[in-house]
Design a protein around this motif. Structure first.
Motif, PDB file in Angstrom:
ATOM      1  N   ALA A  24       0.869  -1.180   0.000  1.00  0.00           N
ATOM      2  CA  ALA A  24       0.000   0.000   0.000  1.00  0.00           C
ATOM      3  C   ALA A  24       0.903   1.225   0.000  1.00  0.00           C
ATOM      4  N   ALA A  25       0.750   2.073  -1.002  1.00  0.00           N
ATOM      5  CA  ALA A  25       1.670   3.206  -1.125  1.00  0.00           C
ATOM      6  C   ALA A  25       0.941   4.487  -1.501  1.00  0.00           C
ATOM      7  N   ARG A  26       1.344   5.569  -0.863  1.00  0.00           N
ATOM      8  CA  ARG A  26       0.925   6.914  -1.261  1.00  0.00           C
ATOM      9  C   ARG A  26       2.133   7.816  -1.020  1.00  0.00           C
ATOM     10  N   VAL A  27       2.751   8.228  -2.110  1.00  0.00           N
ATOM     11  CA  VAL A  27       4.037   8.931  -2.033  1.00  0.00           C
ATOM     12  C   VAL A  27       3.999  10.182  -2.899  1.00  0.00           C
ATOM     13  N   LYS A  28       4.379  11.307  -2.307  1.00  0.00           N
ATOM     14  CA  LYS A  28       4.482  12.574  -3.018  1.00  0.00           C
ATOM     15  C   LYS A  28       5.913  13.100  -2.922  1.00  0.00           C
ATOM     16  N   ARG A  29       6.332  13.825  -3.940  1.00  0.00           N
ATOM     17  CA  ARG A  29       7.664  14.433  -3.897  1.00  0.00           C
ATOM     18  C   ARG A  29       7.698  15.659  -3.000  1.00  0.00           C
ATOM     19  N   CYS A  30       6.628  16.448  -3.026  1.00  0.00           N
ATOM     20  CA  CYS A  30       6.627  17.676  -2.232  1.00  0.00           C
ATOM     21  C   CYS A  30       5.194  18.138  -2.010  1.00  0.00           C
ATOM     22  N   ASN A  77      12.288  12.397  -2.296  1.00  0.00           N
ATOM     23  CA  ASN A  77      12.944  12.397  -3.607  1.00  0.00           C
ATOM     24  C   ASN A  77      12.764  11.014  -4.234  1.00  0.00           C
ATOM     25  N   THR A  78      11.663  10.870  -4.933  1.00  0.00           N
ATOM     26  CA  THR A  78      11.326   9.577  -5.525  1.00  0.00           C
ATOM     27  C   THR A  78      11.147   9.720  -7.027  1.00  0.00           C
ATOM     28  N   VAL A  79      11.603   8.727  -7.770  1.00  0.00           N
ATOM     29  CA  VAL A  79      11.444   8.742  -9.226  1.00  0.00           C
ATOM     30  C   VAL A  79       9.976   8.600  -9.588  1.00  0.00           C
ATOM     31  N   GLU A  80       9.269   7.751  -8.843  1.00  0.00           N
ATOM     32  CA  GLU A  80       7.867   7.483  -9.157  1.00  0.00           C
ATOM     33  C   GLU A  80       6.990   7.869  -7.971  1.00  0.00           C
ATOM     34  N   SER A  81       6.200   8.925  -8.132  1.00  0.00           N
ATOM     35  CA  SER A  81       5.270   9.309  -7.081  1.00  0.00           C
ATOM     36  C   SER A  81       3.873   8.807  -7.454  1.00  0.00           C
TER      37      SER A  81
END
Length: 353
Positions: free
Chosen positions: A149-155, A256-260
């Protein structure tokens, strides 16, 4: 026809008000908010006759059958308890409460009242989620081995109580809770065994420094109180369950993720799923026993999840329909979130009894 009261006139209340207004099973009788101007604006927009600045006055209206609670997380428990005591059915926005102990108090009060208590875990009501739930329950996937389960934002910036962990803020508790609940729901809410997690507070000032891109999105509150900004920028955890399955949880507002983006992945005995919760695309890979794998992208129609959620809530209240969002599951959900934060804070695993 059921009469509804809405407590809280902030941003999320609009989703509830829209859905109630479109539903022919009910009408909205009252709205309450500490900010009288905001409450009156909502009342004008949705033709609501009664406006209050004290939610207890709304609860004293004997004509109101049910309420939606759309207030900050740290107020949820007390309003839920007061509403149940007043004899109202309750739909409370996520997160259910500050922690699992508060949800347990609400569950006990619900049992005593005999009224419906439903927490707004709205992602369960997307057509895509229901499609996958039916697919898994059909047995086509077999045993679920692992999930993500993922929810990732760069900023992504937070302000006011959203940025104060003591008030219920943070990306895991307030945003990634949707992906975590969706994964758990599809796994049929297995009992957790252990949780280990790590976190970082690095780059917490990045949203203010950035002037474009995702940093333009902020979680804000109309509330004028003073709050600390002390939430983690990223937290990741690993949950094991008593049935042998495991779940990887990733939550980040600044990374700092390549895929958000946000998604749920399920890996099973006979099939695998990736559910992209940004564009609602579902991808399947199935054993075709050739031996080979068959890949597909089922086309599932889009829907308005809040309309589906409100309709289901009203059916639970009026017809006694079994609630999709069980209070016991909300308690387990908060137990996992509590355990992830405890593990990350102490740098030790959490073992469930």
């Amino acid at each position: 026809m059921m009469k509804i009261g809405v407590i809280g006139a902030g941003n999320i209340s609009n989703a509830h008000l829209d859905a109630y207004q479109k539903n022919k099973k009910c009408n909205i009788k009252a709205i309450a908010d500490l900010n009288e101007k905001q409450a009156k604006t909502a009342a004008e927009n949705y033709e609501i006759p009664d406006v209050y600045t004290d939610y207890k006055e709304l609860l004293s209206d004997q004509e109101i059958d049910a309420v939606s609670i759309c207030t900050p997380t740290f107020t949820h428990k007390q309003i839920v308890l007061d509403a149940l005591k007043a004899g109202k059915h309750v739909l409370c926005e996520k997160p259910p409460a500050l922690n699992a102990e508060e949800v347990r108090e609400c569950r006990n009060a619900q049992k005593e009242s005999g009224k419906v208590l439903m927490f707004g875990l709205v992602c369960r009501f997307f057509n895509q989620t229901q499609y996958l739930k039916q697919y898994i329950e059909s047995g086509k996937m077999g045993q679920v081995i692992s999930a993500e389960a993922a929810r990732v934002k760069r900023c992504f910036g937070y302000e006011k109580w959203f940025a104060d962990r003591k008030k219920g803020g943070g990306f895991l508790r307030d945003s990634a809770i949707h992906q975590l609940d969706c994964a758990m729901y599809l796994m049929d809410y297995p009992k957790p065994k252990t949780v280990v997690a790590s976190q970082t507070f690095l780059n917490s000032d990045l949203p203010e420094k950035m002037s474009q891109g995702e940093s333009n999105w902020f979680y804000q509150s109309c509330d004028t109180g003073e709050y600390e900004n002390n939430i983690e920028t990223a937290i990741t955890g690993f949950v094991t369950f008593e049935n042998g399955a495991c779940l990887h949880v990733k939550s980040a507002s600044v990374l700092n993720t390549v895929e958000s983006g946000s998604h749920v992945v399920m890996n099973g005995e006979h099939a695998g799923i990736k559910y992209n919760m940004d564009n609602f695309e579902v991808n399947l890979v199935e054993l075709d026993y050739g031996p080979c794998f068959k890949e597909s992208t089922p086309q599932v129609s889009k829907n308005s999840p809040f309309c589906s959620e409100i309709s289901h809530f009203l059916d639970c209240c009026k017809k006694g329909t079994e609630c999709i969002c069980k209070v016991e599951e909300a308690e387990i959900l908060m137990q996992i979130i509590d355990a992830m934060i405890t593990s990350a804070d102490t740098r030790q695993p959490v073992v469930f009894d």
